[in-house]
Enzyme design. Structure first.
Site, short mmCIF file in Angstrom:
data_model
loop_
_atom_site.label_atom_id
_atom_site.label_comp_id
_atom_site.label_asym_id
_atom_site.label_seq_id
_atom_site.Cartn_x
_atom_site.Cartn_y
_atom_site.Cartn_z
NE ARG A 227 54.90 59.94 45.82
CZ ARG A 227 54.47 60.45 46.97
NH1 ARG A 227 53.56 61.42 46.96
NH2 ARG A 227 54.94 60.01 48.12
CG HIS B 299 55.03 67.32 46.47
ND1 HIS B 299 55.71 66.30 45.85
CD2 HIS B 299 54.26 66.72 47.42
CE1 HIS B 299 55.37 65.14 46.39
NE2 HIS B 299 54.48 65.38 47.36
#
Length: 309
Positions: A224, A272
């Site tokens: 993250r 991502h």
């Protein structure tokens, strides 16, 4: 009993198609067009609007639409009676192993430097590092982290791992707990972050932590964006303590135009995409938990709200 999908920014049509293909008669609803809120007992969620689940008095289960659950647990208004579950998928695991291996090999074989040389039409062989000469440290040894460690070991890298609780992995030197953290960092020429995002791990890749890595270490973050203190990472790169960083996740996504990461010569940015959930692959386990909820059986892949994973 209805299933509701609550998500901001995720393409939902593949999820609807996959659910309806497996269960054509399923009472499936999309937030906020949900009909009678009393009917909803099961939710699929990704980056939901904070407080949205309070609208459903009979909600019993929230299933993440991916492996991560921090996007759910950050909501302080999750009803007390709700159980949170997550996705465990072999495709996700395989994809992550391949992606991290590609990033580590790109670093050890200087592939990004060759790309820069190509742009300048420069023919200059560069020294490279053999896998057996490089120690890779994997932060987080859950399902994804353990698989990444296994893949890198198979490629011949020296692999160590760090976890909050004791783990045992073949051919991996495992460091456990905060007291072992500094020793783990000191050996990691390549550092891979695969930790869950919790209050304890937020900002864990900061100036103090990064300074404990060997001179010239390389950082890969596929967990993250909030794990990284961005200003600290940039400082350590500019000082030359770190040789580079491969970043797939960011505190703000999409990464804003003009952000220093975009043009930094030592930062490799990907949007991502290290591993992505395939709805067709994971819908069977979602429906398994839905059926278990209906019949009063224990749910699978339950998340601990105390641990955060």
């Amino acid at each position: 009993m209805s299933i509701i999908i609550v998500s901001k920014g995720k393409e939902l049509e593949p999820w609807v198609e996959a659910l309806k293909e497996k269960r054509p008669d399923l009472d499936l609803r999309i937030h906020p067009d949900t009909g009678n809120h009393q009917d909803v007992a099961f939710a699929l969620a990704w980056n939901h609007p904070i407080g949205a689940f309070q609208e459903y008095p009979n909600l019993k289960c929230i299933s993440s639409m991916g492996a991560g659950v921090d996007h759910i647990l950050k909501d302080p208004n999750i009803p007390e009676q709700v159980t949170v579950t997550r996705i465990i998928d072999e495709n996700l695991t395989q994809d992550m192993g391949e992606f991290v291996a590609a990033q580590v090999l790109s670093y050890t074989r200087t592939l990004q430097e060759y790309k820069a040389q190509q742009a300048e039409q420069t023919w200059q062989p560069l020294p490279y590092k053999r896998a057996k000469e490089v120690r890779v440290g994997v932060m987080g040894l859950g399902k994804l982290g353990a698989h990444v460690a296994k893949v890198l070991t198979a490629l011949g890298f020296q692999v160590s791992g760090w976890a909050k609780s004791e783990k045992k992995l073949d051919e991996v030197a495992v460091y456990t707990g905060q007291e072992a953290f500094d020793g783990f960092l000191a050996e990691a020429e390549v550092l891979v972050c695969l930790l869950p995002l919790t209050e304890e791990t937020k900002g864990i890749l900061n100036k103090d932590t990064l300074a404990k890595l060997p001179q010239g270490a390389y950082v890969i973050n596929v967990a993250r964006g909030e794990h990284v203190v961005e200003e600290d990472l940039l400082e350590m790169l500019d000082k030359g303590h770190l040789s580079g960083a491969a970043l797939d996740v960011f505190e703000q996504e999409p990464l804003p135009q003009g952000h220093p990461f975009w043009k930094h010569p030592r930062v490799f940015v990907t949007p991502h995409m290290a591993s992505k959930t395939d709805p067709a692959s994971v819908v069977p386990q979602v429906l398994e938990n839905y059926d278990r909820l209906k019949s009063g059986k224990p749910l699978q892949n339950i998340v601990s709200s105390q641990k955060g994973y």
